[in-house]
Design a protein around this motif. Structure first.
Motif, mmCIF file in Angstrom:
data_model
loop_
_atom_site.group_PDB
_atom_site.id
_atom_site.type_symbol
_atom_site.label_atom_id
_atom_site.label_comp_id
_atom_site.label_asym_id
_atom_site.label_seq_id
_atom_site.Cartn_x
_atom_site.Cartn_y
_atom_site.Cartn_z
ATOM 1 N N THR A 1 -13.468 1.125 10.689
ATOM 2 C CA THR A 1 -13.172 1.034 9.267
ATOM 3 C C THR A 1 -14.191 0.156 8.559
ATOM 4 O OG1 THR A 1 -11.541 0.277 7.627
ATOM 5 C CG2 THR A 1 -11.580 -0.887 9.734
ATOM 6 N N ILE B 1 -4.600 -5.558 7.548
ATOM 7 C CA ILE B 1 -5.125 -6.098 6.292
ATOM 8 C C ILE B 1 -4.109 -7.034 5.651
ATOM 9 C CG2 ILE B 1 -5.870 -5.489 3.954
ATOM 10 C CD1 ILE B 1 -6.989 -2.876 5.191
ATOM 11 N N ASP C 1 -4.675 4.351 10.557
ATOM 12 C CA ASP C 1 -4.555 3.783 9.220
ATOM 13 C C ASP C 1 -3.253 3.028 8.962
ATOM 14 O OD1 ASP C 1 -7.070 4.604 8.599
ATOM 15 O OD2 ASP C 1 -6.469 6.362 7.429
ATOM 16 N N ASP D 1 -2.205 -3.167 -4.703
ATOM 17 C CA ASP D 1 -2.665 -2.861 -3.355
ATOM 18 C C ASP D 1 -3.565 -3.984 -2.852
ATOM 19 O OD1 ASP D 1 -4.195 -1.660 -1.127
ATOM 20 O OD2 ASP D 1 -3.192 0.181 -1.737
ATOM 21 N N THR E 1 0.857 -1.188 0.000
ATOM 22 C CA THR E 1 0.000 0.000 0.000
ATOM 23 C C THR E 1 0.889 1.233 0.000
ATOM 24 O OG1 THR E 1 -1.790 -1.103 1.187
ATOM 25 C CG2 THR E 1 -1.741 1.287 1.263
ATOM 26 N N PRO F 1 3.515 -0.414 6.329
ATOM 27 C CA PRO F 1 2.452 -0.916 7.209
ATOM 28 C C PRO F 1 2.742 -2.279 7.825
ATOM 29 C CG PRO F 1 1.514 0.037 5.227
ATOM 30 C CD PRO F 1 2.993 -0.012 5.018
ATOM 31 N N TYR G 1 -3.612 -0.953 7.796
ATOM 32 C CA TYR G 1 -3.203 -1.618 6.573
ATOM 33 C C TYR G 1 -2.247 -2.770 6.850
ATOM 34 C CZ TYR G 1 -5.649 2.071 4.178
ATOM 35 O OH TYR G 1 -6.643 2.905 3.730
ATOM 36 N N LEU H 1 -5.897 -3.894 -0.889
ATOM 37 C CA LEU H 1 -7.283 -3.448 -0.763
ATOM 38 C C LEU H 1 -8.121 -3.795 -1.989
ATOM 39 C CD1 LEU H 1 -7.020 0.109 0.834
ATOM 40 C CD2 LEU H 1 -7.907 -1.956 1.875
#
Length: 793
Positions: free
Chosen positions: A435, A210, A203, A268, A38, A177, A207, A270
Motif C-alpha cells: 500500500t 491506519i 484493505d 475519513d 472509513t 475496520p 484501514y 485517510l
C-alpha cells in the motif's frame, strides 16, 4: 463599496463579534459529534463500469477481502499441530464482525473438498475438516490430495508447503475496520508461536492498521501547531501576529468540521492531512491581513484607521484569493469517487469560512485587543532585520537591474523544459505491490512482500463475469469450452499465476472418473456430461453458499478468477487488452464476457479515474484561477501573470515526484489542487501591493522593491511557517502523510520562488497597464479618499 464595507465592519464590531461567537459555538457543537471512520463504498469510483459490475455480482467477491498467511518456520504445514491450527483459525474467522461466511476459504473449512470415486458412486468429503489427521497415513493421504489438485496446490498451499492461505470476505456496507483489526490481532497473538508466524493483508485490515496510528497523527498535529507558533514568533517577535492568525485558523477549522457533521459526512482518517492544508491557507490570509494592520498602525498611530486602510487595501485581494482557493477545491468534488465528492464539498465550505473569519473578524479582534506598543520600533526592527533589509532587498534589486528580469525568465524556462522531460516519466496509480499509504518498512507492507513472494497472485484477483442470456446458460458445453479457451489465453500472460472457474471443478470431476489420470482433466463433450458433473459436484455434501464464488443459483452467470503477480499499471493494461481482444474475436449468443472485478478491477477503475481527472481537474483549477483573478484586477493579463508561476510550480513538483518515484494516486491528487490555492494567494497579495505602491511612488522599480519588502515579507513568513509545520510529518509512520508533508514543503518553495522572482520579473518586462493607477502621492498623504477601490480603478 469598499469604503462602506470597511466602515460597516469597524462600526458594527460588537454585533459582528456576537454573531461570530454564536456561529462558532453552533459549529463547535456539531464538530464534536463527527464520526471518524472509513466508509468503504466511498473509496470506489461508483460510476465506473468495473465497479458497477462488482456491485451487480457481489457474491462473486474479490473486493473487501483479507488474506492470512500461516507460515511455519521449520518443516512444512503437514503436521497434526499445524493442520489443527488451520482448522481452528478458520473456525474463528466465521465470527469476525461483518464477515461474509460464504467467502471464508482455507484447507480447514468444510467446503474445500476432494472428489473421490467409490464402489457406490462419487464422494466429495472435506479435504481436512473437521479435524486434522493423527496418523502418518492420514497426513500422507492429505498431501497426495493437495498436491494432485491445482485448485488447492499453489492457491491455498504454497509450492514449498510452508505457508497455508486463509481467505475471508466482508460485507461492504457493514465493514468495521477497527474491530476487524482488533479481532485479527487477537487471533494472530493466539496462534503464533516459536514455529508459526501469521501474515495478514487486505484493505479491511489495512484501514484498521491506519486507525491504530491515530494517536501518532494527533501527536503530529500538536507538534505542527507548536512549530508554527514558535517559528512565527521567532520571525515576527509579535504575539499579536501569532495569536490572531492561529485563532483564525482554529475558528475556520471549527466551522469546517461543523459543516462535515451538518452534511452528515464522516471524517475519513485517510484525509486527515488535508484539513491541515486548509488551515495553512487560512493562516496565510490572516498573516497577510494582520501584518498590514501592524504596518499601518506604525504609520498612523490609530488602530481604527489602520483597520479601515487594511480592509480597503486587502479585502478584495483576500476575497479573490479565497474564492480561487474555494473553487479549485470544489473541483475535487467532480472526481467520480464518493470520498472525493465529500472532500471537495466540505473543504469548499471550509475554505469559504475564511471570508467572514479572516476578512471580517480579524479587524474586529484587532479593535478589541490592547493598543500595540512600540509599533514604530517593531516596524523598524522588521525592516532592519535580515529578511527585509538583506534578502528581500536583494531580491527587489535583482529584479530592477537592467536585463536581470529576462535572465530570471530564461532560467525558469530552462527548468520548465527539464521538468517537462521528467514529467513524461511520472507514474499514475498504485505502482508497488504494497500500500502507498504506509512505509515500505511497516509490518503490513512486509507481510505484503512475503505473500507476494510465497503465494504470488493471491492478493491480486481479477474477476471476469460471464453473464448468460438465459437461465442454465452455463450448463451448455459450448459456453464452458469458450470459458476454458479464455482461461488458457489469459494463462499465457507471464504475470498470471493461476486461473480458476467452475470449469476447473467440472474437469476435476471428469478426471476423478478416470482414476485421477491427468489426461482426462477435460470437459465432457455433451450437455448430458456437463449436467452430470455439475450435479455430482454440488450433491456430494455441499452446503448452501459453497459455490457462490463460481456461479449463481440459477446457473445463468459464472465467474472466472485470474490471479495476478502484481497490479502495476502496465500489467493491468496488458490483462485488459488481452481479455478485450479475446472477447471481441470470440462472440457467442449464449453469454457475454464482462470486465473486470476483483482487486485488479478496482485498481484499474481508480487508475482510469485518476488518468481522466488529474490533468483535467488541474487544468480547470488553473483556468478558474486565471478568470477570477482577471476579474478582480479588471485585466485578464493579471490572471495570466498569476497562472504562469502556479503552473510551473505544479510542473516542478510533478518532476520531483517522477524523480522520487512517487506516483499520482487518489491520495496525492487533492494536494496539487489545494497547493494552487496557497500559491495564488502569494501572487494576488504581491500584485495588489505593487499596484498600491506605484500609486504612491509613481515608479515601477520603487513599487516592486517596496512590495517585495512588505507583502513579500508576509509571503515568506507564511511559507516558512507552512514548511516548518509540515516538515515533521516526514517522520510519520503513515507514508502518505510523510509524502504529503514533503510535497507540500517542496511546492511551497516553488510558489515562493515564483512569487518573489518570476512574477516581479514578468511585471518588469511586460509593464501591465492594470498596475498603473492615477492616484497621486498628494491625494494619499492628504487623506483624500479614492473615487473607487484601488483594485477596480
Amino acid at each position: 463599496m469598499i469604503e462602506k464595507i470597511a466602515h460597516f465592519i469597524v462600526n458594527r464590531r460588537l454585533l459582528i463579534a456576537i454573531l461570530m461567537f454564536i456561529a462558532t459555538s453552533f459549529f463547535l457543537y456539531n464538530a464534536l459529534q463527527i464520526p471518524i471512520k472509513t466508509f468503504f463504498p466511498d473509496l470506489l469510483p461508483q460510476n465506473h463500469p468495473f465497479v458497477k459490475l462488482i456491485k451487480k455480482h457481489p457474491k462473486f467477491g474479490g473486493t473487501n477481502s483479507v488474506i492470512v498467511g500461516l507460515e511455519v518456520k521449520n518443516g512444512d504445514i503437514f503436521t497434526q499441530k499445524t493442520l489443527q491450527k488451520i482448522i481452528d483459525f478458520s473456525n474463528d474467522l466465521y465470527f469476525l464482525p461483518s464477515v461474509d461466511r460464504t467467502k471464508v476459504m482455507s484447507l480447514g473449512v468444510n467446503k474445500v473438498r476432494n472428489a473421490k470415486i467409490t464402489s457406490w458412486g462419487i464422494s466429495s468429503p472435506s479435504i481436512l475438516f473437521p479435524e486434522a489427521p493423527k496418523t502418518k497415513e492420514g497426513i500422507d493421504q492429505l498431501k497426495a490430495d493437495v498436491y494432485s489438485n491445482p485448485t488447492y496446490y499453489g492457491n491455498l498451499v504454497s509450492l514449498d508447503a510452508k505457508v497455508a492461505l486463509l481467505k475471508m470476505g466482508f460485507f461492504e456496507d457493514k465493514l468495521q475496520p477497527r474491530l476487524i483489526y482488533k479481532e485479527l490481532q487477537k487471533l494472530k497473538t493466539r496462534f503464533e508461536d516459536e514455529n508459526t508466524k501469521i501474515h495478514i493483508v487486505g484493505d479491511p485490515y489495512l484501514y484498521g492498521v491506519i486507525f491504530s496510528y491515530l494517536p501518532q497523527t494527533g501527536m503530529f498535529f500538536v507538534i505542527t501547531i507548536v512549530a508554527m507558533l514558535l517559528i512565527a514568533f521567532l520571525y515576527t517577535r509579535s504575539l499579536r501576529l501569532i495569536l490572531i492568525p492561529m485563532t483564525s485558523a482554529c475558528i475556520c477549522a471549527i466551522w469546517g468540521l461543523g459543516f462535515i457533521q451538518l452534511l452528515h459526512f464522516n471524517l475519513d482518517p485517510l484525509i486527515l492531512v488535508i484539513p491541515l492544508l486548509i488551515s495553512a491557507t487560512a493562516l496565510s490570509h490572516s498573516i497577510q491581513f494582520n501584518r498590514r494592520v501592524n504596518e499601518e498602525y506604525a504609520s498612523t498611530g490609530n488602530l481604527r484607521e489602520s483597520c479601515i486602510i487594511t480592509i480597503k487595501g486587502l479585502f478584495f485581494p483576500g476575497l479573490g484569493g479565497i474564492l480561487t482557493d474555494s473553487m479549485g477545491i470544489f473541483l475535487i468534488s467532480m472526481i467520480p469517487i464518493p470520498l472525493m465528492n465529500k472532500l471537495g464539498l466540505f473543504m469548499f465550505l471550509w475554505c469559504l469560512s475564511m471570508i467572514p473569519v479572516v476578512l471580517v473578524l480579524n479587524p474586529v479582534i484587532n479593535l478589541y485587543l490592547p493598543r500595540m506598543k512600540n509599533a514604530k520600533k517593531w516596524r523598524e526592527q522588521r525592516r532592519n532585520g535580515f529578511m527585509e533589509s538583506f534578502l528581500l532587498k536583494k531580491i527587489g534589486e535583482i529584479n530592477c537591474r537592467p536585463g536581470a528580469s529576462w535572465g530570471i525568465v530564461c532560467v525558469f524556462l530552462v527548468f520548465a523544459v527539464i521538468a517537462f522531460y521528467l514529467n513524461m516519466n511520472i507514474k499514475v496509480g498504485n505502482v508497488n505491490e504494497g500500500t502507498p499509504i504506509l512505509k515500505d518498512s511497516s509490518q503490513y507492507n512486509q507481510d505484503v512482500k512475503f505473500m507476494a513472494e510465497r503465494l504470488p497472485g493471491s492478493m491480486n484477483p481479477m474477476l471476469v463475469v460471464v453473464e448468460g442470456k438465459q437461465e442454465g446458460a452455463i450448463k451448455q458445453p459450448e459456453l464452458l469450452k469458450l470459458v476454458d479457451q479464455f482461461q488458457a489465453c489469459m494463462a499465457k500472460i507471464p504475470e498470471v499465476t493461476c486461473t480458476l472457474s467452475i470449469v476447473n471443478l467440472v474437469k476435476g470431476i471428469n478426471m476423478a472418473f478416470w482414476e485421477n489420470n491427468p489426461k482426462y482433466f477435460m470437459l465432457p463433450d455433451s450437455a448430458r456430461g456437463v449436467y452430470a458433473n455439475l450435479h455430482l459436484l454440488t450433491s456430494g455434501g455441499a452446503e448452501p453458499g459453497d459455490y457462490d464464488t463460481y456461479y449463481d443459483f440459477d446457473f445463468k452467470n459464472l465467474n472466472i478468477t485470474l490471479y495476478v503477480e502484481n497490479h502495476k499499471p502496465e500489467v493491468i493494461n496488458k490483462l485488459l487488452a488481452t481479455a478485450r481482444e479475446f472477447i471481441s474475436t470470440h462472440k457467442t449468443d449464449l453469454a457475454e464476457f464482462k470486465l473486470a472485478g476483483g482487486r485488479v478491477g478496482v485498481i484499474a477503475a481508480f487508475n482510469d479515474s485518476i488518468m481522466v481527472h488529474e490533468t483535467t481537474t488541474l487544468g480547470v483549477a488553473l483556468l478558474l484561477t486565471g478568470i477570477v483573478t482577471g476579474i478582480i484586477f479588471r485585466s485578464f493579463l493579471a490572471g495570466l501573470l498569476l497562472v504562469i508561476p502556479l503552473s510551473l510550480a505544479s510542473w516542478f513538483t510533478f518532476a520531483y515526484m517522477a524523480i522520487q518515484d512517487i506516483a499520482i494516486n487518489l491520495q496525492t491528487l487533492p494536494v496539487s489542487i489545494i497547493a494552487i490555492g496557497i500559491g495564488v494567494d502569494y501572487g494576488i497579495y504581491l500584485l495588489s501591493r505593487i499596484r498600491e505602491e506605484y500609486a504612491i511612488k509613481g515608479n515601477l522599480d520603487d513599487a516592486l522593491k517596496e512590495a517585495i519588502g512588505t507583502a513579500g515579507n508576509a509571503i515568506v513568513l507564511t511559507g516558512i511557517v507552512i514548511i516548518a509545520g509540515v516538515v515533521f510529518w516526514n517522520f510519520s509512520d503513515i507514508k502518505f502523510q510523510a509524502e504529503m508533508g514533503l510535497l507540500l514543503s517542496i511546492v511551497t518553495i516553488f510558489h515562493l520562488l515564483g512569487s518573489l522572482l518570476l512574477l516581479p520579473a514578468m511585471v518588469k518586462i511586460i509593464k501591465p497597464q492594470f498596475l498603473f493607477k492615477k492616484e497621486t502621492i498628494a491625494a494619499r498623504n492628504s487623506g483624500q479618499e479614492a473615487v473607487s477601490s484601488p483594485l477596480f480603478e
